[in-house]
Design a protein around this motif. Structure first.
Motif, short mmCIF file in Angstrom:
data_model
loop_
_atom_site.label_atom_id
_atom_site.label_comp_id
_atom_site.label_asym_id
_atom_site.label_seq_id
_atom_site.Cartn_x
_atom_site.Cartn_y
_atom_site.Cartn_z
N ILE A 22 -6.76 -0.59 -1.77
CA ILE A 22 -6.62 -0.92 -3.20
C ILE A 22 -5.82 -2.21 -3.38
O ILE A 22 -6.16 -3.07 -4.20
N ASN A 23 -4.74 -2.35 -2.60
CA ASN A 23 -3.94 -3.58 -2.69
C ASN A 23 -4.76 -4.80 -2.28
O ASN A 23 -4.63 -5.87 -2.89
N GLY A 24 -5.61 -4.62 -1.25
CA GLY A 24 -6.48 -5.74 -0.88
C GLY A 24 -7.44 -6.10 -2.00
O GLY A 24 -7.69 -7.29 -2.27
N LEU A 25 -7.98 -5.07 -2.66
CA LEU A 25 -8.88 -5.33 -3.78
C LEU A 25 -8.14 -6.00 -4.93
O LEU A 25 -8.67 -6.93 -5.56
N LEU A 26 -6.91 -5.53 -5.22
CA LEU A 26 -6.13 -6.16 -6.30
C LEU A 26 -5.82 -7.62 -5.99
O LEU A 26 -5.86 -8.47 -6.88
N GLU B 1 0.10 -6.16 -9.46
CA GLU B 1 1.08 -6.12 -8.38
C GLU B 1 0.67 -5.08 -7.34
O GLU B 1 0.06 -4.06 -7.67
N PRO B 2 0.99 -5.30 -6.06
CA PRO B 2 0.63 -4.31 -5.02
C PRO B 2 1.26 -2.95 -5.29
O PRO B 2 2.34 -2.84 -5.87
N ILE B 3 0.58 -1.91 -4.86
CA ILE B 3 1.04 -0.54 -5.04
C ILE B 3 1.89 -0.14 -3.84
O ILE B 3 1.50 -0.38 -2.69
N GLY B 4 3.02 0.50 -4.09
CA GLY B 4 3.88 0.95 -3.01
C GLY B 4 3.67 2.43 -2.72
O GLY B 4 3.58 3.24 -3.64
N GLY C 92 0.21 18.65 -0.42
CA GLY C 92 -0.50 17.66 0.37
C GLY C 92 -1.19 16.60 -0.47
O GLY C 92 -1.32 15.44 -0.04
N LEU C 93 -1.64 17.00 -1.66
CA LEU C 93 -2.33 16.04 -2.54
C LEU C 93 -1.38 15.31 -3.48
O LEU C 93 -1.83 14.50 -4.30
N ALA C 94 -0.10 15.63 -3.41
CA ALA C 94 0.88 14.98 -4.30
C ALA C 94 0.85 13.45 -4.18
O ALA C 94 0.93 12.75 -5.20
N PRO C 95 0.71 12.86 -2.96
CA PRO C 95 0.63 11.39 -2.90
C PRO C 95 -0.56 10.83 -3.67
O PRO C 95 -0.45 9.78 -4.31
N LEU C 96 -1.70 11.54 -3.61
CA LEU C 96 -2.86 11.07 -4.39
C LEU C 96 -2.59 11.19 -5.89
O LEU C 96 -3.00 10.32 -6.66
N THR C 97 -1.91 12.26 -6.31
CA THR C 97 -1.56 12.41 -7.72
C THR C 97 -0.64 11.28 -8.17
O THR C 97 -0.82 10.71 -9.25
N ARG C 98 0.37 10.96 -7.34
CA ARG C 98 1.27 9.85 -7.69
C ARG C 98 0.52 8.53 -7.73
O ARG C 98 0.76 7.70 -8.62
N LEU C 99 -0.41 8.35 -6.80
CA LEU C 99 -1.19 7.11 -6.80
C LEU C 99 -2.04 7.01 -8.05
O LEU C 99 -2.14 5.94 -8.68
N GLU D 257 -3.38 8.67 5.79
CA GLU D 257 -4.66 8.53 5.11
C GLU D 257 -4.50 7.86 3.74
O GLU D 257 -5.31 7.02 3.35
N VAL D 258 -3.44 8.23 3.02
CA VAL D 258 -3.20 7.62 1.71
C VAL D 258 -2.75 6.17 1.87
O VAL D 258 -3.07 5.31 1.05
N HIS D 259 -2.00 5.90 2.95
CA HIS D 259 -1.61 4.51 3.22
C HIS D 259 -2.84 3.63 3.36
O HIS D 259 -2.87 2.49 2.85
#
Length: 457
Positions: A229-233, A211-214, A191-198, A221-223
């Protein structure tokens, strides 16, 4: 972070899921033990009741007396377990010892009903026992009498059986609990794998990469986090572009008039004949050059704080090239400028920024080192990366001054031309490359400034 904040999200989830499971398992074990004790005690009560009735049948009233006949069968009942024998006592009237063990305690009930067994607990020779008492009436109407038969059994077997039952119940539950814990851990990790990849995407990015993160396959929730984060970037990119445009405009607006002022002053110096005017023009020329140098250093410092475009380059070749560029000025100042070190060393770095750092170090050495001195550039490979150093055999600095050399606008000498930003720029460039800059005094005299760089190619 604090103790609670120091725990990772994975560990916090594991604690919240596994600790209640452990508590429930322990509570279930305690309840199971109590239930097992109750069931075993019920079984003992039934056995004791049968035993006391069997013994009571061996006591036969004869007129006003008693005939107690314990045959071999009755002894076998009493001695069926040599390690945990039954205790018994016959008394008439109740409490007045006739036969058996004298130390069996009497029941708490004041007047037990005749013919009805009474079950209770009591201490016999320091051990807890389960005891059953049965009262029987005998005699005639003129002389009624009461006979009490008591049989007791230690609770040792009860506890042993209960413990075995609980162990047999909890062992499979423990195995299931371990399996469940592994499944919970695997589920949390997945379940936390998306956060680890991020996290890996963010850590692997260069400082200037915006560049924006995909995250197309991430949970909702991760989306939401990725979108934030993309808005901040995007906002940071906008501000960086604005700042870069301001720096470029400021560089153009400041350098052009200063260059014109220096040129006009030089022309005026050539045409001036009055010694007083020549002296004043020289002061103006020095101030204009210092202002131009200060503007250049400030703009360089601002740019080094914003970006570092790392590309593969040969650090040794870059150092030799910069040394060649500064050789004419070194010769004019009567100094020996050279390179020593490895012939080639590849790493990922910003060539323009490292060139600026080397230029600042060489410029400082040329300004504050007397004629006839030697200035040496060195490039060496280290366990953690590379070292780029510039050293001289000039007067050096005192230990007190060494502690301040990287502070902005601090100057160790009052000679004209400097502005106290060169070494601050050098350290900022080193840190932008994942390293640092250090300065040390040489023996018997001299100074050495090192840039420690990482990210070898």
């Amino acid at each position: 972070m604090s103790a609670s904040a120091g725990l990772s999200l994975r560990r916090q989830l594991l604690l919240w899921l596994l600790v209640p499971q452990l508590v429930l398992w322990a509570g279930g074990g305690l309840l199971a033990y109590r239930f097992a004790m109750a069931y075993v005690e019920k079984s003992i009560d039934q056995s004791l009741t049968q035993s006391v009735r069997a013994l009571a049948r061996q006591v036969k009233p004869i007129g006003s007396g008693l005939l107690i006949d314990f045959p071999k069968a009755a002894q076998d009942v009493l001695e069926q377990d040599p390690k945990d024998r039954l205790s018994y006592m016959v008394s008439s009237p109740p409490g007045k010892f006739v036969l058996g063990n004298q130390n069996l305690p009497q029941p708490d009930a004041p007047t037990p009903t005749a013919g009805t067994p009474v079950l209770y607990r009591g201490l016999v020779e320091g051990q807890q026992q389960r005891i059953v008492s049965l009262d029987l009436d005998y005699g005639d109407d003129t002389s009624p009498q009461t006979l009490r038969v008591q049989v007791g059994k230690s609770l040792t077997d009860q506890r042993r059986v209960a413990s075995e039952l609980v162990a047999d119940m909890l062992a499979p539950l423990l195995a299931l609990g371990v399996l469940l814990s592994l499944l919970v851990y695997g589920g949390i990790r997945r379940g936390l794998a998306p956060l680890t990849r991020l996290t890996s995407q963010l850590e692997g990015r260069a400082v200037n990469e915006r560049e924006p993160i995909g995250a197309t396959q991430a949970p909702s929730e991760v989306h939401a986090l990725v979108q934030a984060i993309n808005g901040l970037l995007e906002e940071v990119t906008h501000h960086v572009h604005q700042e870069k445009r301001f720096l470029d405009d400021a560089a153009h607006q400041l350098r052009t008039p200063l260059a014109g002022l220096i040129s006009q002053v030089e022309l005026a110096q050539q045409a001036a004949k009055d010694p007083v005017l020549v002296d004043r023009l020289a002061k103006v020329h020095t101030g204009a050059q210092r202002s131009a140098h200060l503007v250049h250093q400030l703009l360089t410092l601002a740019r080094t704080e914003n970006q570092a475009h790392r590309e593969p380059l040969d650090l040794a070749a870059l150092a030799r090239e910069v040394a060649r560029e500064w050789t004419p000025r070194a010769l004019a100042a009567g100094m020996d400028l050279g390179y020593e070190g490895t012939p080639s060393l590849m790493l990922r770095a910003d060539a323009l920024q490292l060139r600026e750092a080397l230029s600042n170090l060489i410029d400082n050495a040329l300004r504050y080192t007397p004629r006839g001195s030697a200035i040496t550039l060195r490039v060496q490979r280290t366990d953690k990366g590379a070292t780029l150093a510039v050293e001289d055999n000039g007067p050096g600095l005192s230990p007190d001054d060494l502690a301040h050399v990287f502070q902005r606008f601090w100057r160790g000498s009052q000679q004209p031309g400097g502005c106290g930003l060169g070494l601050a720029i050098v350290r900022e460039i080193a840190r932008r490359h994942g390293g640092d800059a250090v300065v040390q005094a040489l023996a018997p005299k001299g100074l050495r400034v090192e840039l420690h760089l990482s990210d070898l190619a």
